[in-house]
Design a protein around this motif. Sequence first.
Motif, PDB file in Angstrom:
ATOM      1  N   SER A 169     -36.753  23.977  -1.259  1.00 38.68           N
ATOM      2  CA  SER A 169     -37.504  25.375  -0.797  1.00 38.68           C
ATOM      3  C   SER A 169     -39.001  25.068  -1.421  1.00 38.68           C
ATOM      4  O   SER A 169     -39.979  25.470  -0.926  1.00 38.68           O
ATOM      5  N   SER A 170     -39.150  24.478  -2.482  1.00 37.23           N
ATOM      6  CA  SER A 170     -40.741  24.025  -2.807  1.00 37.23           C
ATOM      7  C   SER A 170     -41.559  23.440  -1.779  1.00 37.23           C
ATOM      8  O   SER A 170     -42.718  23.920  -1.381  1.00 37.23           O
ATOM      9  N   ALA A 171     -40.799  22.408  -1.038  1.00 36.34           N
ATOM     10  CA  ALA A 171     -41.414  21.492  -0.158  1.00 36.34           C
ATOM     11  C   ALA A 171     -41.495  22.653   1.200  1.00 36.34           C
ATOM     12  O   ALA A 171     -42.707  22.577   1.626  1.00 36.34           O
ATOM     13  N   LEU A 172     -40.629  23.433   1.317  1.00 36.26           N
ATOM     14  CA  LEU A 172     -40.641  24.116   2.475  1.00 36.26           C
ATOM     15  C   LEU A 172     -42.100  25.180   2.273  1.00 36.26           C
ATOM     16  O   LEU A 172     -42.804  25.453   3.350  1.00 36.26           O
ATOM     17  N   ALA A 173     -42.301  25.610   0.931  1.00 36.46           N
ATOM     18  CA  ALA A 173     -43.311  26.791   0.944  1.00 36.46           C
ATOM     19  C   ALA A 173     -44.538  25.818   1.193  1.00 36.46           C
ATOM     20  O   ALA A 173     -45.609  26.511   1.663  1.00 36.46           O
ATOM     21  N   VAL A 174     -44.870  24.344   0.659  1.00 35.97           N
ATOM     22  CA  VAL A 174     -46.027  23.654   1.006  1.00 35.97           C
ATOM     23  C   VAL A 174     -46.028  23.465   2.576  1.00 35.97           C
ATOM     24  O   VAL A 174     -47.106  23.528   3.184  1.00 35.97           O
ATOM     25  N   TYR A 175     -44.956  23.272   3.034  1.00 39.37           N
ATOM     26  CA  TYR A 175     -45.002  23.047   4.755  1.00 39.37           C
ATOM     27  C   TYR A 175     -45.338  24.330   5.347  1.00 39.37           C
ATOM     28  O   TYR A 175     -46.009  23.957   6.289  1.00 39.37           O
ATOM     29  N   LEU A 176     -44.891  25.463   5.037  1.00 38.02           N
ATOM     30  CA  LEU A 176     -45.246  26.511   5.703  1.00 38.02           C
ATOM     31  C   LEU A 176     -46.859  26.929   5.590  1.00 38.02           C
ATOM     32  O   LEU A 176     -47.663  27.213   6.518  1.00 38.02           O
ATOM     33  N   LYS A 177     -47.256  26.601   4.454  1.00 40.94           N
ATOM     34  CA  LYS A 177     -48.752  26.705   4.095  1.00 40.94           C
ATOM     35  C   LYS A 177     -49.484  25.927   5.137  1.00 40.94           C
ATOM     36  O   LYS A 177     -50.608  26.337   5.727  1.00 40.94           O
ATOM     37  N   GLN A 178     -49.201  24.451   5.245  1.00 40.14           N
ATOM     38  CA  GLN A 178     -49.709  23.697   6.164  1.00 40.14           C
ATOM     39  C   GLN A 178     -49.704  23.818   7.636  1.00 40.14           C
ATOM     40  O   GLN A 178     -50.571  23.683   8.556  1.00 40.14           O
ATOM     41  N   SER A 179     -48.407  24.283   8.067  1.00 43.20           N
ATOM     42  CA  SER A 179     -48.024  24.251   9.403  1.00 43.20           C
ATOM     43  C   SER A 179     -48.194  25.615   9.977  1.00 43.20           C
ATOM     44  O   SER A 179     -48.279  25.855  11.247  1.00 43.20           O
ATOM     45  N   ARG A 180     -48.335  26.919   9.264  1.00 47.09           N
ATOM     46  CA  ARG A 180     -48.696  28.078   9.717  1.00 47.09           C
ATOM     47  C   ARG A 180     -49.748  28.772   8.943  1.00 47.09           C
ATOM     48  O   ARG A 180     -49.575  29.761   8.548  1.00 47.09           O
ATOM     49  N   PRO A 181     -50.977  28.240   9.207  1.00 44.24           N
ATOM     50  CA  PRO A 181     -51.884  28.860   8.107  1.00 44.24           C
ATOM     51  C   PRO A 181     -52.352  30.164   8.439  1.00 44.24           C
ATOM     52  O   PRO A 181     -52.852  30.845   7.676  1.00 44.24           O
TER      53      PRO A 181
END
Length: 284
Positions: free
Chosen positions: A17-29
């Motif tokens: 879930s932590s990686a998903l949070a980072v991924y969402l910030k990067q992929s859906r700015p």
Amino acid sequence: MADKTRHICGISGGKDSSALAVYLKQSRPQLDIEYFFCDTGAELPETYEYLNKLEGVLGKPIARLNAERGFDHWFEVFRGALPSPQMRWCTKNMKIKPLEEWIGDDEAVSYVAIRADEANRKGYISTKPNIQTVFPFLEADIDLDGVNAILDDAGIGLPEYYEWRTRSGCYFCFYQRKAEWVGLAERHPELFEKARRIEQKVLTDAGVDGDSSYEDFAMQGRAYTWSQGETLDELIARKEEIVKHHEEALARAKKSRRNLPLVAVLGAALDEEDDTTPCAVCAL
Ligand code: SF4
């Protein structure tokens, strides 16, 4: 009219879930993602430290959703019965309820961190019609290596408890394997002692004295001990045996899974004892 749909991402304190949070910030700015953490008040210190680091990477706070009433209250409501895989009152009352209250009747898209290599697993899927669940890692085919890479690239790596435990959640979580309980006793003796005292209260209330063994009071349908088949006192008395088994399992996992990251090796070794799928709300 502006779209008022909320975009929410629950962080359990675990790697996915932590990686998903980072991924969402990067992929859906373009999205204003609201990150949240359901805090039972019984999480490991490493989890709280990691959340602080993660907030630095995300550049915004992670909303801490505290259950109005904590473990002690619900423990009483459930008449001194320990939560267990069959009776998971802890998740329902200390995690899901605060989350659903936080969302209320708002339309929301909930992003859940099921990885591509565990597609059969189910994350928290709300039954509320106003919450739509999506699985970005499945859509993008992101697996365990992908998750580790996201966290490494972000400069935060894994939470420290992954040195000895692979599941996030409460220090007393009944999903812990025997070697994880030993890890808790070694790294956080005060938390192990707190868990032991809760268990002792259950045993005392059930009329079992301190010298009795698990066999003396095991009854069907009710959890008297945190760990399957023995009290924490019995478990810790077998510490050397548990550590020896765990080390042997680690050696086997290392040998058969040479190319896997260390966390997967640790997970495979712990799964030898119990590979029950842990709580999908607490451990992602
Ligand atoms: S981490 Fe374990 S004990 Fe804590 S709420 Fe989740 S299932 Fe219950």
